[in-house]
Design an enzyme around this catalytic site. Sequence first.
Site, PDB file in Angstrom:
ATOM      1  N   ARG B 275       0.823  -1.031   0.023  1.00 58.71           N
ATOM      2  CA  ARG B 275      -0.012  -0.139  -0.135  1.00 58.71           C
ATOM      3  C   ARG B 275       0.937   1.389  -0.114  1.00 58.71           C
ATOM      4  O   ARG B 275       1.707   1.440   0.754  1.00 58.71           O
ATOM      5  CB  ARG B 275      -1.054  -0.106   1.119  1.00 58.71           C
ATOM      6  CG  ARG B 275      -0.592   0.118   2.600  1.00 58.71           C
ATOM      7  CD  ARG B 275      -1.563   0.444   3.654  1.00 58.71           C
ATOM      8  NE  ARG B 275      -1.229  -0.332   4.975  1.00 58.71           N
ATOM      9  CZ  ARG B 275      -0.325   0.493   5.793  1.00 58.71           C
ATOM     10  NH1 ARG B 275       0.185   1.467   5.465  1.00 58.71           N
ATOM     11  NH2 ARG B 275      -0.187  -0.223   7.028  1.00 58.71           N
ATOM     12  N   HIS B 279      -2.169   3.209   6.629  1.00 59.65           N
ATOM     13  CA  HIS B 279      -3.107   2.354   6.683  1.00 59.65           C
ATOM     14  C   HIS B 279      -4.371   3.063   6.471  1.00 59.65           C
ATOM     15  O   HIS B 279      -5.334   2.496   5.979  1.00 59.65           O
ATOM     16  CB  HIS B 279      -2.870   1.747   8.232  1.00 59.65           C
ATOM     17  CG  HIS B 279      -4.140   1.284   8.644  1.00 59.65           C
ATOM     18  ND1 HIS B 279      -4.695   0.048   8.270  1.00 59.65           N
ATOM     19  CD2 HIS B 279      -5.119   1.745   9.663  1.00 59.65           C
ATOM     20  CE1 HIS B 279      -6.022  -0.328   9.073  1.00 59.65           C
ATOM     21  NE2 HIS B 279      -6.179   0.811   9.757  1.00 59.65           N
ATOM     22  N   TYR B 288       6.860   4.747  10.492  1.00 55.45           N
ATOM     23  CA  TYR B 288       7.372   3.257  10.781  1.00 55.45           C
ATOM     24  C   TYR B 288       7.864   2.820   9.138  1.00 55.45           C
ATOM     25  O   TYR B 288       8.318   1.598   9.297  1.00 55.45           O
ATOM     26  CB  TYR B 288       6.293   2.365  11.156  1.00 55.45           C
ATOM     27  CG  TYR B 288       4.929   2.418  10.396  1.00 55.45           C
ATOM     28  CD1 TYR B 288       4.861   1.699   9.228  1.00 55.45           C
ATOM     29  CD2 TYR B 288       4.042   3.309  10.926  1.00 55.45           C
ATOM     30  CE1 TYR B 288       3.560   1.708   8.590  1.00 55.45           C
ATOM     31  CE2 TYR B 288       2.833   3.315  10.318  1.00 55.45           C
ATOM     32  CZ  TYR B 288       2.661   2.520   8.945  1.00 55.45           C
ATOM     33  OH  TYR B 288       1.452   2.693   8.084  1.00 55.45           O
TER      34      TYR B 288
END
Lengths: 324, 374
Positions: B275, B279, B288
Amino acid sequence: MATLTMVQAIARTLAEEMERDERVVVLGEDVGRRGGVFLATEGLLDRFGPERVIDTPLSEAAIIGAAVGMAAHGLRPVAEIQFADYIFPGFDQLATQAAKLRYRSGGQFTAPMVVRMPSGGGVRGGHHHSQSPEAHFAHTAGLKVVVVSTPYDAKGLLKAAIRDDDPVLFLEPKRLYRATREEVPDDDYLVPIGKAAVRRQGTDLTLIGYGTSMPEVLKAGDELAKAGVSAEILDLRSLVPWDIEAVTRSVAKTGRVVLVADAPRLSSVLGEIAATIAEELFDQMLAPPVRVAGFDTPYPYAQDKLYLPTVTRILNAAKHVLEY
Amino acid sequence: MVHETLPVMGTEWFRPFTEQSIALLNEEGEWIGDFPLDLEEALLRQLYRDMLAVRLMDERFTVLLRTGKISFTAPIAGHEAAQVGVAHALRRGHDWLFPYYRDYGLALALGVPPVEIFGQMLATKADLAKGRQMPCHPNSRVLNIFAAASTVASHIPPATGAALSMKLRRTGQVAVCTFGDGATSEGDWYAAINFAAVQQVPAVFVCENNHYAISVPLSCQTATRTIAEKAHAFAIPGYHVDGMDVLATLYVVREAIERARAGHGPSLVELVVYRYGPHSSADDDTRYRPREEVELWRRRDPLARYQRFLARRGLWSEEWEQQLRDEIAQELAQAIEAAEHAGEVPAEWMFDDVYAEPLWHLERQRALLRAELQ
């Protein structure tokens, strides 16, 4: 007309419903060859075959979750959870999927299914074979909750539950499975979900109970009668929806009420009913509503009989409201 | 997005449990399959159109978010080939899809009208689910798209149950269930696939493995090298597939579906994707993921790769691209307008569909709210 125990009535009813409607299938642990650990599905495998009587892997999440999918796809699954205490691995499927499918899809998908489970204590089962977890279900919008206490009701309510268009949690007090026999008509009758039964007519106080504790409630009624007190006794039978008309009609008449069940007291269904009585009938009450519930401990093993509401405890509560 | 039903293949071409992910196109867009490509040109072009539509729709979601019209979005970009490939692999309106919250591309490619999608995103009356869920939850009874739930992996046991019903009733349908890589750590995932394998039901379990469950990388999710190899535990085939290759996705998933339909039981298909975005709109992926990693995957973009494939065959041109973009942009704009125009969901709808028939306590609460609003 046959004279049956509750568990026999359940097994016969499942067979009748499977005969009537080929969409009805039974699934769960040991429901096939073993006929269920309490024999509630005895004889079904031989009669209906392994496609409609499914021995599942040992997974409550798989049992309840698969039932949701089967129901959404057009079947009428009746899932057996071996003990109500084992519901928790499947609770996510109940709360997340079964309870909310109709709502979250705007009515496009539904989960007409029944989850049967032996519940309650009094059989020296310790805390993982004795619990009455109905409050968890009652607190989850989208589920209906039924707790039976007689063979006659077990048949009529199980039929109603199987034919209901919503998920129904069907609690069967295991202590009462073989406690009594009664005449159960052969005909295809229904006991409607949401209707309480008046077990005894009375005028001085109302005893409201359900499920596992009904034998003690009835005995307390007998004791009170010997002492010249006329108790009216209601067996709720359904907790969601519960029968507010029957409850308020009776308590408005007697002005005194004791509510009895074996489930833990804190956040119990009894508490909800007691609060509603107080809200609706405050000016007609002669005493505050009093609850006799299970203790707020994990269900004990050694004190198995003491945990359940005893006749003494019920009579003490009755005395309290009568002398208030 | 209309598409043709594909013919059923007679043989199984793909090996499960491969070391390398199964790909049919290389990065340059060259066909590298060891069998002849047998898809019609119209379908080949449709796959591109659908992927482009998914990407542009995803961009519209972000615009709606930034303009304050929606509260949430779960970005799809990077998953287009996986979702469009799966959509074209199943029989539309016959097979069932059990999607998760990143699958609006799959829903669009399956034919859910964009107005319904935007209706759900905006929670207006254009939402068939009556504004009951936060954005990004596909649902369509007409197209057999089971209403998505937010709770990760909770839809997988119901997929097994539906497939069991399909088997019992001999409907010739297949249940296709999609989920992310994080879902494979849930007990429900194991419980559902295990039961499906025992009963040999017609189901295909498809993992859109984008390497992260919010921030948690796959290496913290599982000790296995692939998701596909987990299928060994259930004694079913597990396919490790390049999910940024729309043709590999389509061929492998179609084979798994037709295998299930023919009575040979379920499969697990892992579609390796990435992706590009966070998220969700509530996430900050810079905390991250190194930007270099994101850029590396963007260079493997499924649309760009497939565009090169089409161009090699003379099936793509700049004019066609522009024409498609204009058409899709117009469709999306009209859908958004229609979804907004449908109007707000009435307050009292809150009380509908809790049960088939209204229960007394809910009717009392409905009356309470009605009185408050008057």
